[in-house]
Design an enzyme around this catalytic site. Structure first.
Site, short mmCIF file in Angstrom:
data_model
loop_
_atom_site.label_atom_id
_atom_site.label_comp_id
_atom_site.label_asym_id
_atom_site.label_seq_id
_atom_site.Cartn_x
_atom_site.Cartn_y
_atom_site.Cartn_z
N CYS A 58 0.52 -0.88 0.03
CA CYS A 58 -0.15 0.03 -0.20
C CYS A 58 1.03 1.20 0.01
CB CYS A 58 -1.03 0.13 1.53
SG CYS A 58 -2.33 -1.38 1.23
N CYS A 113 -3.52 0.57 -3.26
CA CYS A 113 -4.35 0.61 -2.19
C CYS A 113 -4.05 1.60 -1.20
CB CYS A 113 -4.08 -0.51 -0.90
SG CYS A 113 -3.19 -1.68 -0.81
#
Ligand SMILES: *[C@@H]1O[C@H](CO)[C@@H](O)[C@H](O)[C@H]1NC(C)=O
Ligand SMILES: *[C@@H]1O[C@H](CO)[C@@H](O)[C@H](O)[C@H]1NC(C)=O
Ligand SMILES: *[C@@H]1O[C@H](CO)[C@@H](O)[C@H](O)[C@H]1NC(C)=O
Ligand SMILES: *[C@@H]1O[C@H](CO)[C@@H](O)[C@H](O)[C@H]1NC(C)=O
Length: 300
Positions: free
Chosen positions: A119, A200
């Site tokens: 992420c 993400c």
């Protein structure tokens, strides 16, 4: 006394000469027939002709080498079978019409080569190819598509096959304007989509403020990546609009092109922010332009 040099007076000698001649003629005929016959058995493939560059020479060696470099040195935790990846890659397009490549053709490769991306690390780019990659190299904490296995292996290469042959077409490949479903376009579209889907947290995007439309809805970023970010995973898109150092800016965060992007992103329930000439990236540009006003330590 020197004998007259006219050869072969004797019967024996004449016979020998005749024999030799016959052997020579038969030999020549045999070689000629062999060449014709071999040619018949394996007729030269009729290559379709296209307007784009042909497959990159030594494609296999380059891609295999890049795959091994990536899995041994760039990302050593990755366990991938490079030979299998190459075979799967080749099977996607070899012996096929290069204007008729489908997503199913590449599906096995996409699954084989996929790997997780942490992420907050995704950096998308459009029309800032060189700067974006210089930046990720120096910064070390971001990944562009070309820093993933699929992007790393195929970056800058061209490839296509031919329906009547099991070889690459090294002469020419379809230009993207000739047909959309060519081997490279389908590959990059699928790899970009998978890269966007995997993102993400915070996603960064580097755009080019020295062209008239930093955000173009027909670019890979505008047509593929923007629409495949998952709003359940991605909560913020941070845009950096970069301008050529010392050049005339053409557009910026407040321009209509970025406003269009903002409305698409917010419409997808992802927060949006935009910054002109992010300093850390500008410092990379300044390496080559230290005397420019924007690069002075004390800017007014
Ligand atoms: C393109 O591929 C599809 C499915 O593989 C096939 O049905 C069709 O005949 C192909 N068309 C050409 C022009 O090769
Ligand atoms: C990603 O960035 C956000 C905002 O800066 C932060 O809250 C979050 O903890 C980060 N996630 C990871 C995995 O670093
Ligand atoms: C913006 O695009 C132009 C034209 O393609 C290119 O020459 C320039 O290097 C790009 N600028 C940046 C900051 O990437
Ligand atoms: C792209 O934008 C233009 C106007 O800027 C619009 O006419 C066109 O429909 C858009 N295309 C797509 C695929 O969204």
């Amino acid at each position: 006394m020197v004998r007259e040099s006219s050869p072969c007076r004797s019967q024996k000698c004449r016979c020998l000469l005749l024999g030799l001649t016959v052997i020579l003629i038969f030999g020549a005929v045999a070689v000629f027939a062999a060449v014709i016959f071999a040619g018949r058995r394996d007729p030269p493939a009729v290559l379709l002709q296209w307007k784009g560059r042909g497959s990159t020479d030594n494609l296999k060696e380059i891609m295999l080498g890049r795959c091994f470099t990536y899995t041994e040195m760039v990302n050593p935790e990755l366990r991938k079978d490079c030979l299998k990846i190459w075979e799967t890659f080749k099977n996607a397009f070899i012996s096929k019409n290069p204007c008729n490549i489908t997503e199913q053709d590449y599906q096995p490769l996409m699954e084989l080569a996929a790997h997780p991306i942490l992420c907050n690390k995704t950096l998308l780019w459009s029309k800032t190819n060189e700067l974006a990659h210089k930046y990720t190299k120096v910064q070390g904490n971001f990944l562009t598509l070309e820093d993933t296995l699929l992007g790393y292996m195929a970056d800058g290469l061209t490839w296509c096959g031919n329906p009547s042959s099991s070889e690459m077409n090294y002469q020419s490949c379809p230009h993207w304007r000739e047909c959309a479903n060519n081997p490279s376009s389908v590959y990059w579209k699928m790899a970009s989509r998978a890269f966007a889907e995997a993102a993400c947290g915070v996603v960064h995007v580097m755009l080019n403020g020295s062209i008239s439309q930093p955000f173009g809805n027909s670019s890979i970023f505008g047509s593929v990546e923007v629409h495949h970010l998952n709003p359940k995973k991605v909560h913020l898109m941070k845009i950096w609009v970069m301008h050529n150092i010392g050049g005339q800016p053409s557009d910026s965060c407040s321009g209509s092109s970025i406003k269009e992007l903002k409305s698409i992103i917010e419409g997808r329930n992802i927060a949006f922010s935009c910054e002109d000439d992010h300093r850390a990236v500008q410092l990379i540009q300044c390496v080559g332009n230290p005397e420019e006003p924007a690069c002075r330590v004390c800017r007014t």
